[in-house]
Design a protein around this motif. Structure first.
Motif, PDB file in Angstrom:
ATOM      1  N   ILE A  47      24.615 -34.501 -35.966  1.00  0.00           N
ATOM      2  CA  ILE A  47      25.533 -33.743 -34.930  1.00  0.00           C
ATOM      3  C   ILE A  47      26.876 -33.901 -35.460  1.00  0.00           C
ATOM      4  O   ILE A  47      27.393 -32.831 -35.439  1.00  0.00           O
ATOM      5  N   SER A  48      27.404 -35.016 -35.811  1.00  0.00           N
ATOM      6  CA  SER A  48      28.734 -35.322 -36.131  1.00  0.00           C
ATOM      7  C   SER A  48      29.164 -34.449 -37.481  1.00  0.00           C
ATOM      8  O   SER A  48      29.890 -34.087 -37.710  1.00  0.00           O
ATOM      9  N   HIS A  49      27.866 -34.368 -38.393  1.00  0.00           N
ATOM     10  CA  HIS A  49      28.077 -34.110 -39.548  1.00  0.00           C
ATOM     11  C   HIS A  49      28.084 -32.513 -39.548  1.00  0.00           C
ATOM     12  O   HIS A  49      29.042 -31.745 -40.267  1.00  0.00           O
ATOM     13  N   ILE A  50      27.210 -31.696 -38.804  1.00  0.00           N
ATOM     14  CA  ILE A  50      27.031 -30.302 -38.962  1.00  0.00           C
ATOM     15  C   ILE A  50      28.073 -29.440 -37.860  1.00  0.00           C
ATOM     16  O   ILE A  50      28.270 -28.407 -37.966  1.00  0.00           O
ATOM     17  N   ASP A  51      28.542 -30.122 -36.869  1.00  0.00           N
ATOM     18  CA  ASP A  51      29.240 -29.645 -35.940  1.00  0.00           C
ATOM     19  C   ASP A  51      30.653 -29.625 -36.398  1.00  0.00           C
ATOM     20  O   ASP A  51      31.032 -30.736 -36.206  1.00  0.00           O
ATOM     21  N   TYR A  52      31.347 -28.743 -36.486  1.00  0.00           N
ATOM     22  CA  TYR A  52      32.874 -28.834 -37.094  1.00  0.00           C
ATOM     23  C   TYR A  52      33.676 -29.287 -35.969  1.00  0.00           C
ATOM     24  O   TYR A  52      34.755 -29.885 -35.995  1.00  0.00           O
ATOM     25  N   ASN A 293      28.361 -38.218 -23.960  1.00  0.00           N
ATOM     26  CA  ASN A 293      29.738 -37.529 -24.099  1.00  0.00           C
ATOM     27  C   ASN A 293      29.328 -36.053 -23.882  1.00  0.00           C
ATOM     28  O   ASN A 293      28.363 -35.534 -24.648  1.00  0.00           O
ATOM     29  N   LYS A 294      30.202 -35.320 -23.333  1.00  0.00           N
ATOM     30  CA  LYS A 294      30.004 -33.896 -23.014  1.00  0.00           C
ATOM     31  C   LYS A 294      29.940 -33.018 -24.162  1.00  0.00           C
ATOM     32  O   LYS A 294      29.123 -32.090 -24.440  1.00  0.00           O
ATOM     33  N   GLN A 295      30.796 -33.483 -25.270  1.00  0.00           N
ATOM     34  CA  GLN A 295      31.072 -32.678 -26.611  1.00  0.00           C
ATOM     35  C   GLN A 295      29.791 -32.679 -27.319  1.00  0.00           C
ATOM     36  O   GLN A 295      29.394 -32.054 -27.871  1.00  0.00           O
ATOM     37  N   VAL A 296      29.293 -34.000 -27.258  1.00  0.00           N
ATOM     38  CA  VAL A 296      28.061 -34.222 -28.302  1.00  0.00           C
ATOM     39  C   VAL A 296      26.890 -33.548 -27.448  1.00  0.00           C
ATOM     40  O   VAL A 296      25.924 -32.869 -28.172  1.00  0.00           O
ATOM     41  N   GLN A 297      26.874 -33.640 -26.316  1.00  0.00           N
ATOM     42  CA  GLN A 297      25.847 -32.986 -25.534  1.00  0.00           C
ATOM     43  C   GLN A 297      25.699 -31.360 -25.851  1.00  0.00           C
ATOM     44  O   GLN A 297      24.644 -30.884 -25.897  1.00  0.00           O
ATOM     45  N   GLU A 298      27.109 -30.820 -25.572  1.00  0.00           N
ATOM     46  CA  GLU A 298      27.037 -29.240 -25.911  1.00  0.00           C
ATOM     47  C   GLU A 298      26.500 -29.325 -27.261  1.00  0.00           C
ATOM     48  O   GLU A 298      25.956 -28.222 -27.698  1.00  0.00           O
ATOM     49  N   SER A 299      26.937 -30.002 -28.286  1.00  0.00           N
ATOM     50  CA  SER A 299      26.772 -29.949 -29.793  1.00  0.00           C
ATOM     51  C   SER A 299      25.246 -29.881 -29.907  1.00  0.00           C
ATOM     52  O   SER A 299      24.583 -29.012 -30.707  1.00  0.00           O
ATOM     53  N   LEU A 300      24.544 -30.993 -29.303  1.00  0.00           N
ATOM     54  CA  LEU A 300      22.953 -31.165 -29.033  1.00  0.00           C
ATOM     55  C   LEU A 300      22.363 -29.950 -28.660  1.00  0.00           C
ATOM     56  O   LEU A 300      21.265 -29.350 -29.204  1.00  0.00           O
ATOM     57  N   ARG A 301      22.809 -29.467 -27.661  1.00  0.00           N
ATOM     58  CA  ARG A 301      22.240 -28.186 -27.041  1.00  0.00           C
ATOM     59  C   ARG A 301      22.342 -26.871 -28.002  1.00  0.00           C
ATOM     60  O   ARG A 301      21.411 -26.317 -28.144  1.00  0.00           O
ATOM     61  N   ASP A 302      23.636 -26.584 -28.594  1.00  0.00           N
ATOM     62  CA  ASP A 302      23.736 -25.870 -29.474  1.00  0.00           C
ATOM     63  C   ASP A 302      22.595 -25.705 -30.786  1.00  0.00           C
ATOM     64  O   ASP A 302      22.247 -24.915 -31.081  1.00  0.00           O
ATOM     65  N   ALA A 303      22.582 -26.719 -31.253  1.00  0.00           N
ATOM     66  CA  ALA A 303      21.984 -27.116 -32.276  1.00  0.00           C
ATOM     67  C   ALA A 303      20.108 -27.008 -31.976  1.00  0.00           C
ATOM     68  O   ALA A 303      19.612 -26.482 -32.846  1.00  0.00           O
ATOM     69  N   LEU A 304      19.866 -27.379 -30.841  1.00  0.00           N
ATOM     70  CA  LEU A 304      18.502 -27.120 -30.407  1.00  0.00           C
ATOM     71  C   LEU A 304      18.272 -25.669 -30.168  1.00  0.00           C
ATOM     72  O   LEU A 304      17.125 -24.965 -30.380  1.00  0.00           O
ATOM     73  N   GLY A 305      19.303 -24.993 -29.343  1.00  0.00           N
ATOM     74  CA  GLY A 305      19.272 -23.492 -29.356  1.00  0.00           C
ATOM     75  C   GLY A 305      19.005 -22.997 -30.674  1.00  0.00           C
ATOM     76  O   GLY A 305      18.148 -22.056 -30.670  1.00  0.00           O
ATOM     77  N   GLN A 306      19.851 -23.271 -31.713  1.00  0.00           N
ATOM     78  CA  GLN A 306      19.677 -22.590 -33.018  1.00  0.00           C
ATOM     79  C   GLN A 306      18.159 -22.829 -33.478  1.00  0.00           C
ATOM     80  O   GLN A 306      17.578 -21.873 -34.263  1.00  0.00           O
ATOM     81  N   LEU A 307      17.512 -23.920 -33.282  1.00  0.00           N
ATOM     82  CA  LEU A 307      16.506 -24.328 -33.991  1.00  0.00           C
ATOM     83  C   LEU A 307      15.179 -23.520 -33.202  1.00  0.00           C
ATOM     84  O   LEU A 307      14.431 -23.020 -33.657  1.00  0.00           O
ATOM     85  N   THR A 308      15.441 -23.305 -32.286  1.00  0.00           N
ATOM     86  CA  THR A 308      14.513 -22.621 -31.050  1.00  0.00           C
ATOM     87  C   THR A 308      14.541 -21.191 -31.582  1.00  0.00           C
ATOM     88  O   THR A 308      13.454 -20.593 -31.646  1.00  0.00           O
TER      89      THR A 308
END
Length: 317
Positions: A47-52, A293-308
């Motif tokens: 997540i830290s690598h792919i989310d700017y 952390n909220k930032q990480v949770q948002e990034s994780l949700r966005d990544a999961l949404g893109q995968l879905t």
């Protein structure tokens, strides 16, 4: 004085128990913990690598910290799982020395990085206007490099001295991995200097970095108490409290194990405390430092949404 020197090609790790049911229970607990540790820390790195949005010094350090946790626990747990699963408790002399080196090198690097991360939080909270200029990319890279190189230089001397001592007639280690405390008991000759060097090295790496961490958080707390916003104070205190949990487990277990003038004490208790350092701490760290952390949770949700979304796309014939 010990005598009957011999050439040892392998060691026998006694581990925790010879009772098969308990071995199966421990295998299950260790395997689940190990898999969760790998997955949790791998998520942080990815997540830290792919989310700017997470391309900041704090998450750069967290990436390195997660990589350290994966490497640290992998140096110990797979071998322990193999011993529990097969009942074969032997480990080669070279394998034991490599494991011991990795355990202390990666562990010491982790302490240095914890100090660096606390300094980063200090600058971010106490000097927010100068944060980007102080914590430049060059400085972040230099600090991480210092952690790795400084750790290596600190432990290589005692390790080389250790290798000069012959092993006596016993090759049985009363532990579940190659730690220095049981290894010292097998050496022939006067090991006082080696034990003293180990104590000094542990004191410098543990107490030195702990001092930096504590001083940083004391200044952070002072700054937080002066914040006019109650929400801001609550958020900062929540972050500090979670970090202190990590610091308490990590430093507390290692200070108990290694900051002793003599290598005395019950090894059984040492094994239990070592579990905190090798299993519990690497498992909890990604959840305490990042996944809440909220930032990480948002990034994780966005990544999961893109995968879905990708998975739901109709396939072209």
């Amino acid at each position: 004085m010990k005598n009957n020197q011999t050439t040892v090609s392998e060691f026998i790790l006694l581990g925790f128990t010879d009772i098969q049911k308990l071995q199966l229970l421990l295998f299950t607990i260790f395997l689940c913990s190990y898999l969760l540790t790998i997955m949790g820390n791998a998520v942080i790195i990815t997540i830290s690598h792919i989310d700017y949005r997470l391309h900041t010094p704090m998450y750069f350090f967290l990436q390195n910290f997660s990589f350290l946790e994966i490497s640290f626990t992998t140096a110990i747990i797979p071998q322990t799982l193999a011993h529990l699963a097969t009942g074969n408790k032997s480990i080669s002399y070279v394998g034991c020395m490599v494991q011991c080196f990795l355990y202390f090198h990666l562990g010491t690097t982790k302490f240095f990085l914890l100090a660096v991360m606390s300094f980063d939080r200090y600058v971010a909270i106490c000097n927010p206007l100068r944060y980007t200029s102080i914590m430049s990319h060059h400085l972040c890279l230099s600090l991480v490099l210092f952690c790795w190189v400084g750790s290596f230089l600190l432990i290589i001397g005692p390790l080389i001295l250790f290798l000069q001592f012959p092993i006596c007639d016993s090759n049985i280690l009363d532990h579940f991995f190659c730690d220095n405390t049981p290894l010292l008991k097998l050496l022939c000759g006067d090991t006082w200097l080696l034990g003293f060097l180990g104590f000094i090295t542990a004191a410098l790496s543990l107490l030195g970095t702990l001092t930096i961490t504590v001083v940083s958080y004391i200044n952070i707390i002072k700054t937080v108490l002066r914040m006019p916003s109650a929400t801001g104070r609550q958020k900062a205190f929540s972050t500090c409290a979670s970090h202190f949990i990590v610091v308490s487990i990590t430093y507390g277990s290692c200070i108990f194990l290694y900051i002793k003038p003599t290598q005395s004490g019950k090894l059984e208790l040492g094994k239990m405390v070592a579990i905190l350092n090798t299993v519990v701490s690497p498992l909890f760290n990604p959840f305490i430092y990042s996944l809440r952390n909220k930032q990480v949770q948002e990034s994780l949700r966005d990544a999961l949404g893109q995968l879905t979304a990708i998975a739901k796309r109709p396939r072209k014939n």
